[in-house]
Design an enzyme around this catalytic site. Structure first.
Site, PDB file in Angstrom:
ATOM      1  N   CYS A 165       0.828  -1.209   0.000  1.00 27.26           N
ATOM      2  CA  CYS A 165       0.000   0.000   0.000  1.00 27.26           C
ATOM      3  C   CYS A 165       0.857   1.253   0.000  1.00 27.26           C
ATOM      4  O   CYS A 165       1.268   1.750   1.062  1.00 27.26           O
ATOM      5  CB  CYS A 165      -0.914  -0.007   1.217  1.00 27.26           C
ATOM      6  SG  CYS A 165      -1.869  -1.526   1.430  1.00 27.26           S
ATOM      7  N   GLU A 168      -1.557   6.894  -3.418  1.00 29.46           N
ATOM      8  CA  GLU A 168      -2.642   7.646  -2.803  1.00 29.46           C
ATOM      9  C   GLU A 168      -3.302   8.542  -3.839  1.00 29.46           C
ATOM     10  O   GLU A 168      -2.763   8.710  -4.949  1.00 29.46           O
ATOM     11  CB  GLU A 168      -2.099   8.503  -1.644  1.00 29.46           C
ATOM     12  CG  GLU A 168      -1.532   7.702  -0.506  1.00 29.46           C
ATOM     13  CD  GLU A 168      -1.050   8.562   0.648  1.00 29.46           C
ATOM     14  OE1 GLU A 168      -0.526   7.989   1.613  1.00 29.46           O
ATOM     15  OE2 GLU A 168      -1.210   9.802   0.583  1.00 29.46           O
ATOM     16  N   SER A 173       2.850   8.872  -9.426  1.00 28.90           N
ATOM     17  CA  SER A 173       4.237   8.845  -9.880  1.00 28.90           C
ATOM     18  C   SER A 173       5.151   9.510  -8.858  1.00 28.90           C
ATOM     19  O   SER A 173       6.292   9.092  -8.669  1.00 28.90           O
ATOM     20  CB  SER A 173       4.363   9.547 -11.238  1.00 28.90           C
ATOM     21  OG  SER A 173       3.684   8.814 -12.236  1.00 28.90           O
ATOM     22  N   TYR A 219      10.238  13.158   2.748  1.00 30.97           N
ATOM     23  CA  TYR A 219      10.238  11.715   2.478  1.00 30.97           C
ATOM     24  C   TYR A 219      11.022  10.928   3.524  1.00 30.97           C
ATOM     25  O   TYR A 219      10.834   9.713   3.678  1.00 30.97           O
ATOM     26  CB  TYR A 219      10.785  11.434   1.071  1.00 30.97           C
ATOM     27  CG  TYR A 219      12.262  11.696   0.901  1.00 30.97           C
ATOM     28  CD1 TYR A 219      13.201  10.712   1.182  1.00 30.97           C
ATOM     29  CD2 TYR A 219      12.735  12.920   0.442  1.00 30.97           C
ATOM     30  CE1 TYR A 219      14.557  10.930   1.019  1.00 30.97           C
ATOM     31  CE2 TYR A 219      14.080  13.160   0.273  1.00 30.97           C
ATOM     32  CZ  TYR A 219      14.995  12.162   0.569  1.00 30.97           C
ATOM     33  OH  TYR A 219      16.337  12.383   0.408  1.00 30.97           O
ATOM     34  N   ASN A 280      12.079  -1.207  -7.813  1.00 31.23           N
ATOM     35  CA  ASN A 280      12.946  -1.610  -8.924  1.00 31.23           C
ATOM     36  C   ASN A 280      12.786  -3.097  -9.229  1.00 31.23           C
ATOM     37  O   ASN A 280      12.746  -3.506 -10.388  1.00 31.23           O
ATOM     38  CB  ASN A 280      14.409  -1.285  -8.606  1.00 31.23           C
ATOM     39  CG  ASN A 280      14.731   0.180  -8.777  1.00 31.23           C
ATOM     40  OD1 ASN A 280      14.151   0.859  -9.630  1.00 31.23           O
ATOM     41  ND2 ASN A 280      15.644   0.690  -7.969  1.00 31.23           N
ATOM     42  N   GLU A 403       3.441   0.299 -11.334  1.00 29.52           N
ATOM     43  CA  GLU A 403       4.868   0.127 -11.022  1.00 29.52           C
ATOM     44  C   GLU A 403       5.724   1.173 -11.733  1.00 29.52           C
ATOM     45  O   GLU A 403       6.851   0.894 -12.137  1.00 29.52           O
ATOM     46  CB  GLU A 403       5.346  -1.287 -11.387  1.00 29.52           C
ATOM     47  CG  GLU A 403       4.676  -2.401 -10.624  1.00 29.52           C
ATOM     48  CD  GLU A 403       5.162  -2.526  -9.201  1.00 29.52           C
ATOM     49  OE1 GLU A 403       6.180  -1.904  -8.838  1.00 29.52           O
ATOM     50  OE2 GLU A 403       4.493  -3.237  -8.426  1.00 29.52           O
TER      51      GLU A 403
END
Length: 422
Positions: A165, A168, A173, A219, A280, A403
């Site tokens: 999860c 949002e 991206s 972040y 990745n 992804e």
């Protein structure tokens, strides 16, 4: 070693109940996690004995168990619970997980091969297996404590479907713009927020949730939490989609969701590192899904072109069509080599972010081209839902979106080029 393991398994199966024997036989591909020098492939598409066994096992499972239910699941937009159960029974939901935790203890490339084979029959089942293996299981194996691995990996290998999860409403991206928050409350964290486009979420019982514990750090406040459905995770909406319709994609609400502090994976503020590295790997999984999809569409449509005749000859022998098929076969092979190359590099501990982006970008493009062409090769029959060819085309579109979109892949590749030449 592999042949010896297979012989031992065969002897064991004679004296055990059929169900258990089947389960053991399905896991004989788990001889080792790494590729030994004496069995290392001489080219990208040459498989080890272990990988061949897995490929054959998954292909047989897909044809016998999944194929009869593909159209029904697509029409109902629901995954058959029996398929999920059988994926666990066959050992396909813990391919890289060690035998100590009930897994198959095989390689990353083996997981990629399984995803490819499942996608030849149903990309919906393939992505369910992909997310569970290459995202959730890998996070726990790489970043979980010994106590967390002891508790969760056996469940993830044998019975509990999981979900990853991250996305949002305002964070797609730009994954690290997420707004979900977590606040410490004693020995728990209280999570509030919303997630969207979450694969496996309708059936999942275990969830990896990314939330920010300190927005002032940007972040660097993002943290990964492990939660279970019974803690109070609410499914707000199950999306109705163009393709991969049997694969659940839902919005989730977290309203004062209390998660034990011991369920933080990788440490406080380390969620961004977890997500970057895992995505990745996930891109190679999506490349494998798109590769299998393209091959599945090709395999369904091409035989028809040699069964249907016009103007006194099979339509597949006309140069215009034959050349299209030759080009499609070449593109599928190129996508396979890109995908396997990224998988082998990851497996051997080499840098693979650029290769994963290339594989994901190209395989998704090939999937769309080949599945679209396959409909045209079959003509009116291909346009009907009865053959299943049109489903591959519907399923292919998502490859350019999840992804990391195609533009994100191009951006990633461009950065490597700029670093090398500027």
């Amino acid at each position: 070693m592999l042949r010896t393991a297979a012989r031992i398994t065969q002897r064991s199966c004679r004296s055990q109940p059929r169900a258990l024997a089947t389960r053991i036989a399905s896991r004989t591909f788990s001889a080792s996690r790494t590729i030994a020098d004496d069995v290392r492939p001489t080219s990208l598409d040459v498989l080890t004995e272990e990988e061949k066994m897995l490929k054959e096992s998954v292909a047989r499972f897909a044809q016998e168990v999944i194929a009869p239910k593909v159209r029904e699941m697509d029409e109902a937009e629901m995954m058959d619970p029996e398929i999920i159960q059988k994926l666990f029974e066959q050992g396909y939901m813990g391919i890289e997980t060690s035998a100590e935790y009930g897994g198959a203890e095989s390689s990353f490339t083996s997981a990629i091969i399984a995803i490819e084979e499942l996608a030849k029959v149903d990309p919906s089942v393939s992505v369910m297996c992909d997310v569970h293996n290459t995202l959730v299981n890998t996070v726990i194996r790489l970043y979980g404590t010994k106590e967390q691995q002891d508790k969760w990996l056996p469940l993830l290998s044998e019975s509990k479907l999981a979900s990853f999860c991250l996305s949002e409403p305002a964070s797609g991206s730009d994954a690290f713009a997420l707004q979900t928050r977590a606040v410490k409350d004693g020995d728990h964290w209280v999570i509030n927020g919303t997630k969207m486009w979450i694969t496996n979420s309708y059936e999942a019982e275990i969830f990896l949730i990314f939330a920010n514990i300190d927005p002032s750090k940007g972040y660097k406040g993002i943290t990964c939490f492990l939660a279970t459905k019974d803690m109070g995770i609410k499914i707000a909406k199950k999306e109705q989609k163009l393709g991969i319709r049997a694969s659940s994609t839902c919005s989730l609400n977290f309203d004062d969701l209390r998660v034990p502090a011991e369920n933080i994976i990788g440490g406080e503020g380390k969620g961004y590192k977890v997500a970057i590295e895992i995505l990745n790997e996930g891109r190679i999984g999506i490349a494998a899904q798109m590769l299998g999809l393209a091959q599945g569409a090709f395999d369904k449509a091409v035989p028809y072109t040699f069964q249907r005749s016009q103007f006194g000859q099979p339509i597949g022998t006309f140069q215009g069509l034959a050349f299209q098929q030759a080009r499609a076969a070449t593109e599928i092979e190129a996508a396979r080599l890109l995908t396997y190359n990224a998988a082998r590099r990851k497996e051997e501990g080499l840098p693979f972010a650029r290769e994963a982006a290339m594989a994901k970008l190209y395989a998704s493009e090939v999937a769309q081209r080949v599945s679209g062409a396959a409909i045209e090769w079959a003509g009116g029959v291909g346009f009907t839902r009865e053959t299943g060819i049109e489903k591959f085309w519907r399923d292919s579109k998502i490859g350019a979106i999840y992804e990391g979109t195609s533009n994100i892949q191009l951006q990633t590749i461009a950065k490597f080029i700029q670093k090398q030449y500027s």
